[in-house]
Design an enzyme around this catalytic site. Structure first.
Site, mmCIF file in Angstrom:
data_model
loop_
_atom_site.group_PDB
_atom_site.id
_atom_site.type_symbol
_atom_site.label_atom_id
_atom_site.label_comp_id
_atom_site.label_asym_id
_atom_site.label_seq_id
_atom_site.Cartn_x
_atom_site.Cartn_y
_atom_site.Cartn_z
ATOM 1 N N GLY A 164 0.840 -1.196 0.000
ATOM 2 C CA GLY A 164 0.000 0.000 0.000
ATOM 3 C C GLY A 164 0.870 1.239 0.000
ATOM 4 O O GLY A 164 2.044 1.172 0.368
ATOM 5 N N GLN A 184 3.336 9.892 1.343
ATOM 6 C CA GLN A 184 4.626 9.192 1.466
ATOM 7 C C GLN A 184 5.595 9.557 0.341
ATOM 8 O O GLN A 184 6.799 9.333 0.471
ATOM 9 C CB GLN A 184 4.422 7.671 1.522
ATOM 10 C CG GLN A 184 3.707 7.215 2.804
ATOM 11 C CD GLN A 184 3.500 5.721 2.839
ATOM 12 O OE1 GLN A 184 2.533 5.216 2.278
ATOM 13 N NE2 GLN A 184 4.410 5.003 3.467
ATOM 14 N N CYS A 187 5.889 -0.356 7.552
ATOM 15 C CA CYS A 187 5.559 0.853 6.801
ATOM 16 C C CYS A 187 6.791 1.284 6.021
ATOM 17 O O CYS A 187 7.890 1.311 6.564
ATOM 18 C CB CYS A 187 5.126 1.958 7.763
ATOM 19 S SG CYS A 187 4.687 3.488 6.920
ATOM 20 N N LEU A 188 6.584 1.615 4.751
ATOM 21 C CA LEU A 188 7.714 2.034 3.916
ATOM 22 C C LEU A 188 8.338 3.329 4.436
ATOM 23 O O LEU A 188 9.499 3.608 4.145
ATOM 24 C CB LEU A 188 7.248 2.211 2.459
ATOM 25 C CG LEU A 188 6.790 0.905 1.781
ATOM 26 C CD1 LEU A 188 6.136 1.198 0.439
ATOM 27 C CD2 LEU A 188 7.957 -0.061 1.610
ATOM 28 N N HIS A 234 -4.474 1.527 7.742
ATOM 29 C CA HIS A 234 -3.081 2.011 7.828
ATOM 30 C C HIS A 234 -2.886 3.186 6.859
ATOM 31 O O HIS A 234 -2.293 4.203 7.226
ATOM 32 C CB HIS A 234 -2.142 0.836 7.488
ATOM 33 C CG HIS A 234 -0.690 1.182 7.373
ATOM 34 N ND1 HIS A 234 0.266 0.665 8.220
ATOM 35 C CD2 HIS A 234 -0.006 1.964 6.487
ATOM 36 C CE1 HIS A 234 1.464 1.136 7.872
ATOM 37 N NE2 HIS A 234 1.322 1.908 6.817
ATOM 38 N N GLU A 235 -3.418 3.063 5.648
ATOM 39 C CA GLU A 235 -3.246 4.123 4.645
ATOM 40 C C GLU A 235 -4.065 5.358 4.993
ATOM 41 O O GLU A 235 -3.597 6.487 4.806
ATOM 42 C CB GLU A 235 -3.619 3.623 3.243
ATOM 43 C CG GLU A 235 -2.853 2.402 2.732
ATOM 44 C CD GLU A 235 -1.348 2.495 2.867
ATOM 45 O OE1 GLU A 235 -0.817 3.614 2.952
ATOM 46 O OE2 GLU A 235 -0.701 1.440 2.917
ATOM 47 N N HIS A 243 -2.297 7.500 7.334
ATOM 48 C CA HIS A 243 -1.284 8.366 6.716
ATOM 49 C C HIS A 243 -1.903 9.703 6.297
ATOM 50 O O HIS A 243 -1.257 10.747 6.399
ATOM 51 C CB HIS A 243 -0.681 7.700 5.470
ATOM 52 C CG HIS A 243 0.455 6.766 5.742
ATOM 53 N ND1 HIS A 243 1.615 7.162 6.342
ATOM 54 C CD2 HIS A 243 0.608 5.440 5.470
ATOM 55 C CE1 HIS A 243 2.443 6.113 6.434
ATOM 56 N NE2 HIS A 243 1.854 5.061 5.913
#
Ligand code: GNR
Ligand code: NI
Length: 174
Positions: free
Chosen positions: A46, A51, A94-95, A136-137, A140
Site C-alpha cells: 500500500g 509518502q 511501513c515504507l 493504515h493508509e 497516513h
C-alpha cells in the site's frame, strides 16, 4: 510513470493532514500511476500520496503476491463509514518506517466510501489484511503512523534506530 522517493520518519511532511481531491482528473490518475509504480518497486502492499510528498487524499493498494496477477486498487478521498466492533491484530510495517515491524490491533472489518480511478463513487466492505491496510493508509492521510499506537518506550526505541540509520545514510552521501 516515475518511481518517486519515499519519505521516512522523522520527517514533518508525514505528520501533515492531506487535503481532499476536488476532481479525479488526468493529473490525479498520473499521481496514482506513479504511486503504484513506486509501491511495486519498494516493494510494498500500500502507499499513501503523502509518502511521496503529495498531501492529497489518495491511496493505492495491491495485495497480490509476486507470482499472482497484479490487482491494483485505487482510493481517492476514502472515508470509513463503519467499523466492526471486533479487532484483529497484524504485524505491520511501513515504507516510511523502514525495517521496523510491530503487532497492531485494529477493527477487523471496515466499510469504505471512496472515488475510484475513474472518479466514480464506490462503497465496499473490506476484511482481513485489506481492512488493516486501508486503515493504515487512511491513517497516513491524517498524519498518523503505526508506531503512534505503540507504548512510549517502544516508539522511542524505533525513532532512535531510525534517526541513527538516517544519520549513517547522510554520512555516506557526504
Ligand atoms: O508494505 C506494507 N505492508 C503492510 C503490512 C501490514 C500492514 C500494513 C502494511 S502497509 C505497508 C506499506 C506502507 O507503508 N503503506 O503506507
Ligand atoms: Ni505506511
Amino acid at each position: 510513470m516515475t518511481i518517486k522517493k519515499i519519505l521516512t520518519e522523522p520527517n514533518p511532511f508525514l505528520r501533515q493532514k492531506s487535503k481532499k481531491v476536488d476532481l479525479v482528473d488526468d493529473s490525479i490518475r498520473s499521481l496514482m500511476d506513479d504511486m503504484l509504480e513506486t509501491m511495486y518497486a519498494a516493494p510494498g502492499i500500500g502507499l499513501a500520496a503523502i509518502q511521496i510528498g503529495v498531501p492529497k487524499r489518495v491511496i493505492v493498494i495491491d495485495l497480490a503476491r509476486e507470482n499472482e496477477k497484479k490487482n491494483p486498487l485505487y482510493f481517492v478521498n476514502p472515508e470509513i463509514i463503519t467499523n466492526s466492533k471486533t479487532d484483529a491484530s497484524y504485524e505491520e510495517g511501513c515504507l516510511s518506517v523502514p525495517g521496523q515491524f510491530a503487532e497492531i490491533s485494529r477493527p477487523d472489518k471496515c466499510k469504505v466510501k471512496f472515488l475510484n480511478y475513474q472518479g466514480e463513487e464506490k462503497i465496499f466492505e473490506a476484511d482481513g489484511l485489506l481492512a488493516t491496510c486501508i486503515q493504515h493508509e487512511i491513517d497516513h492521510l491524517e498524519g498518523i503512523l503505526f508506531i503512534d499506537y505503540l507504548s512510549k518506550l517502544k516508539k522511542s526505541m524505533i525513532m532512535k534506530k531510525l534517526s541513527k540509520h538516517k544519520k549513517s545514510l547522510e554520512r555516506v552521501i557526504v
